[in-house]
Design a protein around this motif. Structure first.
Motif, PDB file in Angstrom:
ATOM      1  N   ALA A 111       0.835  -1.205   0.000  1.00 58.21           N
ATOM      2  CA  ALA A 111       0.000   0.000   0.000  1.00 58.21           C
ATOM      3  C   ALA A 111       0.871   1.256   0.000  1.00 58.21           C
ATOM      4  CB  ALA A 111      -0.921  -0.002   1.216  1.00 58.21           C
ATOM      5  N   ASP A 112       1.990   1.202   0.712  1.00 59.45           N
ATOM      6  CA  ASP A 112       2.922   2.329   0.735  1.00 59.45           C
ATOM      7  C   ASP A 112       3.552   2.539  -0.646  1.00 59.45           C
ATOM      8  OD1 ASP A 112       4.061   4.139   2.920  1.00 59.45           O
ATOM      9  OD2 ASP A 112       5.886   3.515   1.902  1.00 59.45           O
ATOM     10  N   TYR A 113       3.918   1.438  -1.299  1.00 59.29           N
ATOM     11  CA  TYR A 113       4.501   1.524  -2.646  1.00 59.29           C
ATOM     12  C   TYR A 113       3.487   2.058  -3.653  1.00 59.29           C
ATOM     13  CZ  TYR A 113       9.262  -0.326  -2.734  1.00 59.29           C
ATOM     14  OH  TYR A 113      10.620  -0.472  -2.625  1.00 59.29           O
ATOM     15  N   MET A 114       2.245   1.585  -3.551  1.00 57.53           N
ATOM     16  CA  MET A 114       1.210   2.032  -4.482  1.00 57.53           C
ATOM     17  C   MET A 114       0.966   3.526  -4.347  1.00 57.53           C
ATOM     18  SD  MET A 114      -2.743   0.755  -4.868  1.00 57.53           S
ATOM     19  CE  MET A 114      -3.225   1.580  -3.338  1.00 57.53           C
ATOM     20  N   LYS A 115       0.938   4.018  -3.111  1.00 57.66           N
ATOM     21  CA  LYS A 115       0.763   5.450  -2.894  1.00 57.66           C
ATOM     22  C   LYS A 115       1.909   6.233  -3.530  1.00 57.66           C
ATOM     23  CE  LYS A 115       1.148   8.946   0.677  1.00 57.66           C
ATOM     24  NZ  LYS A 115       1.504   9.216   2.079  1.00 57.66           N
ATOM     25  N   GLU A 116       3.138   5.758  -3.303  1.00 56.09           N
ATOM     26  CA  GLU A 116       4.305   6.460  -3.825  1.00 56.09           C
ATOM     27  C   GLU A 116       4.291   6.524  -5.355  1.00 56.09           C
ATOM     28  OE1 GLU A 116       9.198   5.982  -3.890  1.00 56.09           O
ATOM     29  OE2 GLU A 116       7.968   4.751  -2.538  1.00 56.09           O
ATOM     30  N   TRP A 117       4.001   5.398  -6.011  1.00 54.55           N
ATOM     31  CA  TRP A 117       4.055   5.377  -7.473  1.00 54.55           C
ATOM     32  C   TRP A 117       2.838   6.025  -8.118  1.00 54.55           C
ATOM     33  CZ3 TRP A 117       7.887   5.198 -10.588  1.00 54.55           C
ATOM     34  CH2 TRP A 117       9.063   4.570 -10.207  1.00 54.55           C
ATOM     35  N   SER A 118       1.721   6.092  -7.403  1.00 52.05           N
ATOM     36  CA  SER A 118       0.571   6.818  -7.956  1.00 52.05           C
ATOM     37  C   SER A 118       0.869   8.308  -8.062  1.00 52.05           C
ATOM     38  CB  SER A 118      -0.668   6.588  -7.079  1.00 52.05           C
ATOM     39  OG  SER A 118      -0.489   7.127  -5.777  1.00 52.05           O
ATOM     40  N   ILE A 119       1.783   8.809  -7.215  1.00 59.51           N
ATOM     41  CA  ILE A 119       2.236  10.199  -7.317  1.00 59.51           C
ATOM     42  C   ILE A 119       3.374  10.323  -8.323  1.00 59.51           C
ATOM     43  CG2 ILE A 119       3.240  12.131  -6.031  1.00 59.51           C
ATOM     44  CD1 ILE A 119       1.946  11.051  -3.522  1.00 59.51           C
ATOM     45  N   ASN A 120       4.289   9.348  -8.311  1.00 66.89           N
ATOM     46  CA  ASN A 120       5.458   9.414  -9.193  1.00 66.89           C
ATOM     47  C   ASN A 120       5.102   9.351 -10.674  1.00 66.89           C
ATOM     48  OD1 ASN A 120       7.147   9.626  -7.024  1.00 66.89           O
ATOM     49  ND2 ASN A 120       7.739   7.474  -6.995  1.00 66.89           N
ATOM     50  N   VAL A 121       3.921   8.815 -10.988  1.00 66.66           N
ATOM     51  CA  VAL A 121       3.498   8.790 -12.388  1.00 66.66           C
ATOM     52  C   VAL A 121       3.454  10.195 -12.953  1.00 66.66           C
ATOM     53  CG1 VAL A 121       1.523   8.368 -13.900  1.00 66.66           C
ATOM     54  CG2 VAL A 121       2.250   6.615 -12.322  1.00 66.66           C
ATOM     55  N   SER A 122       2.861  11.116 -12.206  1.00 73.61           N
ATOM     56  CA  SER A 122       2.773  12.507 -12.666  1.00 73.61           C
ATOM     57  C   SER A 122       4.143  13.183 -12.638  1.00 73.61           C
ATOM     58  CB  SER A 122       1.786  13.289 -11.794  1.00 73.61           C
ATOM     59  OG  SER A 122       0.489  12.734 -11.890  1.00 73.61           O
ATOM     60  N   ARG A 123       4.940  12.854 -11.643  1.00 66.56           N
ATOM     61  CA  ARG A 123       6.263  13.480 -11.525  1.00 66.56           C
ATOM     62  C   ARG A 123       7.247  12.957 -12.571  1.00 66.56           C
ATOM     63  NH1 ARG A 123       7.039  12.883  -4.953  1.00 66.56           N
ATOM     64  NH2 ARG A 123       5.447  14.404  -4.324  1.00 66.56           N
TER      65      ARG A 123
END
Length: 354
Positions: A275-287
């Motif tokens: 869940a922590d990884y999913m949160k991080e990469w859901s933001i990193n997609v835009s970045r």
């Protein structure tokens, strides 16, 4: 190679949870087959088999509660798993590399956890060998049980209950697998954003992002109450384990409760890590567009990249008013609170003894 590895992982997880009847059938299954399957989920409940100890009752209560949750979310889970299987089959080389990276990251922990969970069930099944008891669970029956055939039947029935408890714990691996898969897809999409060189490819990436976010929200909706239940059960089990460790009780009983407590802590961690990884990469997609060669693109495309970067709303596993956000930070505070409860119980017991 990756295709066979993923098939093996899916098969292992399916094998570990098959007796819970909570892994959905393929979308192409007939309505009659789905109806029979849902009836099997409901009929597999063993809530009537209660234990004298509250902790064992909590473990057994996983059957009806988790089964009910999976029945409610059956349609969504069926679509999620079907899309996952299709995605694995159609994965391109860079996507396979990312999936392989996640498999290498998680295979030891989750593989070892599945083995540990079933060993925990085996500890209770083998209880009559080490303890002066007749059955794995302490139950009373309203009929005579001093017949060999009945003793054998009850022993195998209770052994099946123990392994079914272990299988329901393994459902956490099923949920974690879906979260890891979602995080990996976000990372794959981030690479596509980095390689976007024109407006058409960027529009395709944005459409994929919107679809993937809807997919991630479906996964979260299916798992959020299972996570809440796992946290609640873990809290109760850890509290009872603290009491058992403080009072005078046989060493074997303490070992059983320690095993249960470790299992519950691992169960929550199995959700928190992905869940922590999913949160991080859901933001990193835009970045991720910033990591590409945006400075070599046209001014119009640069402005579109900027609009993409402005949208950075994360996908989190949370429940309003109950669970703010499941993450590794939350898990650390959860473990810290568990040890605080142990300390408080010990102080209370010692004060009463004095």
């Amino acid at each position: 190679m990756l295709k066979n590895c993923i098939k093996f992982i899916i098969h292992i997880i399916w094998l570990c949870v098959v007796i819970t009847f909570c892994w959905p059938l393929p979308v192409s299954s007939s309505k009659l087959r789905v109806l029979v399957f849902k009836l099997l989920i409901i009929c597999s409940d063993n809530f009537v088999i209660s234990s004298k100890t509250f902790c064992l009752s909590i473990c057994i209560s996983q059957h009806p509660i988790q089964s009910f949750m999976y029945v409610v979310n059956y349609g969504s889970l069926q679509r999620i798993v079907d899309e996952m299987v299709v995605c694995f089959k159609e994965a391109r080389q860079y996507e396979r590399d990312i999936f392989s990276k996640y498999i290498a990251k998680c295979n030891v922990f989750y593989g070892g956890t599945l083995i540990f969970v079933y060993i925990t069930g085996l500890v209770f099944v083998m209880g009559p060998v080490a303890l002066p008891i007749d059955y794995p669970l302490e139950c009373e029956y309203p009929f005579r049980v001093n017949y060999t055939s009945i003793i054998i039947f009850i022993y195998f029935h209770q052994s099946f209950v123990c392994f079914q408890c272990a299988a329901h714990v393994c459902l956490s691996a099923f949920g974690a697998f879906l979260l890891w898969f979602t995080a990996a897809r976000f990372e794959c999409l981030a690479m596509e954003f980095q390689n976007s060189s024109n407006i058409d490819t960027l529009i395709v990436c944005i459409k994929k992002q919107l679809h993937l976010r809807r997919y991630a929200e479906q996964v979260v909706n299916c798992l959020r109450f299972l996570v809440l239940y796992a946290i609640s059960v873990g809290t109760c089990a850890l509290t009872l384990c603290g009491i058992i460790m403080i009072v005078n009780s046989p060493q074997v009983v303490k070992t059983q409760f320690i095993t249960i407590s470790v299992t519950m802590l691992i169960q929550v961690y199995m959700f928190a890590w992905p869940a922590d990884y999913m949160k991080e990469w859901s933001i990193n997609v835009s970045r991720s567009v910033y990591d590409g060669k945006w400075y070599k693109q046209s001014l119009k495309l640069q402005k579109m990249f900027l609009n993409v970067m402005l949208y950075q709303k994360p996908i989190t596993l949370s429940i309003s008013c109950l669970l703010e956000e499941l993450s590794l930070r939350y898990y650390c505070s959860y473990v810290s609170n568990a040890f605080s409860i142990f300390t408080a119980l010990r102080v209370v017991v010692e004060n009463k003894s004095e």
